[in-house]
Design a protein around this motif. Structure first.
Motif, PDB file in Angstrom:
ATOM      1  N   UNK A   1       0.877  -1.175   0.000  1.00  0.00           N
ATOM      2  CA  UNK A   1       0.000   0.000   0.000  1.00  0.00           C
ATOM      3  C   UNK A   1       0.907   1.215   0.000  1.00  0.00           C
ATOM      4  N   UNK A   2       0.817   2.031  -1.049  1.00  0.00           N
ATOM      5  CA  UNK A   2       1.711   3.175  -1.157  1.00  0.00           C
ATOM      6  C   UNK A   2       0.942   4.455  -1.463  1.00  0.00           C
ATOM      7  N   UNK A   3       1.311   5.518  -0.771  1.00  0.00           N
ATOM      8  CA  UNK A   3       0.745   6.837  -1.040  1.00  0.00           C
ATOM      9  C   UNK A   3       1.430   7.417  -2.275  1.00  0.00           C
ATOM     10  N   UNK A   4       0.637   7.873  -3.221  1.00  0.00           N
ATOM     11  CA  UNK A   4       1.162   8.476  -4.445  1.00  0.00           C
ATOM     12  C   UNK A   4       0.404   9.765  -4.752  1.00  0.00           C
ATOM     13  N   UNK A   5       1.125  10.719  -5.321  1.00  0.00           N
ATOM     14  CA  UNK A   5       0.470  11.923  -5.836  1.00  0.00           C
ATOM     15  C   UNK A   5       0.370  11.882  -7.353  1.00  0.00           C
ATOM     16  N   UNK A   6       1.171  11.042  -7.986  1.00  0.00           N
ATOM     17  CA  UNK A   6       1.169  10.926  -9.443  1.00  0.00           C
ATOM     18  C   UNK A   6       0.055   9.958  -9.845  1.00  0.00           C
ATOM     19  N   UNK A   7      -1.047  10.504 -10.314  1.00  0.00           N
ATOM     20  CA  UNK A   7      -2.200   9.671 -10.654  1.00  0.00           C
ATOM     21  C   UNK A   7      -1.920   8.771 -11.847  1.00  0.00           C
ATOM     22  N   UNK A   8      -1.070   9.228 -12.759  1.00  0.00           N
ATOM     23  CA  UNK A   8      -0.733   8.408 -13.922  1.00  0.00           C
ATOM     24  C   UNK A   8       0.037   7.160 -13.492  1.00  0.00           C
ATOM     25  N   UNK A   9       0.998   7.323 -12.578  1.00  0.00           N
ATOM     26  CA  UNK A   9       1.735   6.162 -12.098  1.00  0.00           C
ATOM     27  C   UNK A   9       0.835   5.237 -11.284  1.00  0.00           C
ATOM     28  N   UNK A  10      -0.069   5.809 -10.514  1.00  0.00           N
ATOM     29  CA  UNK A  10      -1.014   4.979  -9.766  1.00  0.00           C
ATOM     30  C   UNK A  10      -1.830   4.117 -10.720  1.00  0.00           C
ATOM     31  N   UNK A  11      -2.292   4.710 -11.804  1.00  0.00           N
ATOM     32  CA  UNK A  11      -3.098   3.967 -12.776  1.00  0.00           C
ATOM     33  C   UNK A  11      -2.279   2.901 -13.489  1.00  0.00           C
ATOM     34  N   UNK A  12      -1.005   3.186 -13.751  1.00  0.00           N
ATOM     35  CA  UNK A  12      -0.164   2.242 -14.503  1.00  0.00           C
ATOM     36  C   UNK A  12       0.266   1.053 -13.657  1.00  0.00           C
ATOM     37  N   UNK A  13       0.480   1.264 -12.367  1.00  0.00           N
ATOM     38  CA  UNK A  13       1.078   0.209 -11.549  1.00  0.00           C
ATOM     39  C   UNK A  13       0.103  -0.497 -10.614  1.00  0.00           C
ATOM     40  N   UNK A  14      -0.863   0.209 -10.089  1.00  0.00           N
ATOM     41  CA  UNK A  14      -1.691  -0.360  -9.018  1.00  0.00           C
ATOM     42  C   UNK A  14      -2.717  -1.342  -9.563  1.00  0.00           C
ATOM     43  N   UNK A  15      -2.939  -2.402  -8.813  1.00  0.00           N
ATOM     44  CA  UNK A  15      -4.038  -3.316  -9.129  1.00  0.00           C
ATOM     45  C   UNK A  15      -5.350  -2.754  -8.592  1.00  0.00           C
ATOM     46  N   UNK A  16      -5.247  -1.878  -7.580  1.00  0.00           N
ATOM     47  CA  UNK A  16      -6.418  -1.270  -6.969  1.00  0.00           C
ATOM     48  C   UNK A  16      -6.009   0.101  -6.448  1.00  0.00           C
ATOM     49  N   UNK A  17      -6.946   1.039  -6.453  1.00  0.00           N
ATOM     50  CA  UNK A  17      -6.683   2.391  -5.977  1.00  0.00           C
ATOM     51  C   UNK A  17      -7.702   2.754  -4.909  1.00  0.00           C
ATOM     52  N   UNK A  18      -7.184   3.244  -3.764  1.00  0.00           N
ATOM     53  CA  UNK A  18      -8.041   3.824  -2.724  1.00  0.00           C
ATOM     54  C   UNK A  18      -7.958   5.340  -2.858  1.00  0.00           C
ATOM     55  N   UNK A  19      -9.098   5.974  -2.970  1.00  0.00           N
ATOM     56  CA  UNK A  19      -9.158   7.436  -3.042  1.00  0.00           C
ATOM     57  C   UNK A  19      -9.683   7.947  -1.711  1.00  0.00           C
ATOM     58  N   UNK A  20      -8.875   8.775  -1.053  1.00  0.00           N
ATOM     59  CA  UNK A  20      -9.249   9.314   0.251  1.00  0.00           C
ATOM     60  C   UNK A  20      -9.676  10.767   0.093  1.00  0.00           C
ATOM     61  N   UNK A  21     -10.830  11.078   0.651  1.00  0.00           N
ATOM     62  CA  UNK A  21     -11.377  12.439   0.580  1.00  0.00           C
ATOM     63  C   UNK A  21     -11.837  12.849   1.968  1.00  0.00           C
TER      64      UNK A  21
END
Length: 258
Positions: free
Chosen positions: A194-214
């Motif tokens: 589980x890694x915090x990322x600010x680069x949404x493009x890298x999150x989309x390219x690498x992650x199998x799942x994305x948690x969006x915190x608001x």
């Protein structure tokens, strides 16, 4: 059915009378690389620290089917490794000795270094490209080099669960991909990341799942193309994006603020 490597239920953190994380549920299964994204102040670091047992929280965290709160600090460190943001080192030690500190949970302070320890350290430094400066004093390294040493120390622990807070923030583009590849390999080898990322493009390219915190709440928990829709990115991050096709995936590219 196998237990998740990490399962957190209704995690709530209050700091200074304010609720920073509100009822978050997080599950990490073996083989998953999960990105945690959200705007500044959403509670990402606080959530990660709560999952790592570094902040008091309401709710329950299970590690491999056991309550995290029932484990000793050493037992928890063998199962879960936490990489904070910042990569600050206080001691002027050689980088190789810093990485070797990752083996601390596996032996008492008076135990001799084992062959397994040496192998784990060597593999971690090879994976992160840090072996060439193993003998250099860590406080004299560049910010990017220190970041990779910090990651190597975490990898040397050989914990199944890895929580990383903005691990690529001080890296040049090439080493950003190196680190993302390393984290992805941890997951592919049977771990959970589980890694915090600010680069949404890298999150989309690498992650199998994305948690969006608001604002402390999980607004989405889904595969990247569903979690990072243009509409959700616009609403939560306040930016416009174009979706760019890379192979068989759609990657969000930020174009302008709204």
């Amino acid at each position: 059915m196998t237990e998740p490597l990490l399962q957190a239920s209704n995690i709530t953190v209050r700091l200074g009378g304010r609720t920073v994380v509100d009822g978050a549920n997080v599950t990490l299964n073996a083989g998953e690389f999960v990105a945690l994204v959200g705007p500044n102040g959403a509670g990402k670091t606080t959530l990660l620290r709560a999952l790592a047992g570094l902040l008091p929280c309401f709710g329950e965290v299970m590690l491999d089917g056991e309550k995290s709160s029932a484990l000793t600090a050493r037992e928890r460190a063998r199962r879960l490794a936490y990489l904070p943001q910042g990569h600050a080192f206080s001691w002027p030690l050689p980088a190789g000795e810093i990485v070797a500190l990752g083996r601390y949970p596996h032996a008492d302070p008076f135990s001799p270094v084992s062959q397994r320890d040496r192998t784990a350290v060597a593999h971690a430094m090879e994976a992160t490209g840090t072996k060439d400066f193993a003998d250099r004093i860590v406080t004299r390294l560049s910010g990017g080099e220190r970041a990779r040493v910090a990651l190597a120390r975490v990898l040397a622990t050989e914990a199944k669960v890895l929580l990383a807070d903005e691990p690529i923030i001080s890296l040049d583009p090439r080493h950003q991909f190196v680190v993302m590849d390393v984290l992805q390999q941890v997951a592919r080898s049977g771990g959970a990341v589980l890694t915090v990322l600010h680069d949404l493009a890298l999150a989309a390219r690498y992650a199998s799942r994305v948690l969006v915190l608001e604002q402390g709440r999980i607004a989405a928990d889904a595969p990247p193309q569903r979690a990072l829709s243009r509409e959700r990115i616009a609403r939560i991050f306040g930016v416009e994006t174009d979706m760019v096709r890379l192979g068989d995936m759609q990657v969000p590219m930020v174009t302008k603020p709204l």
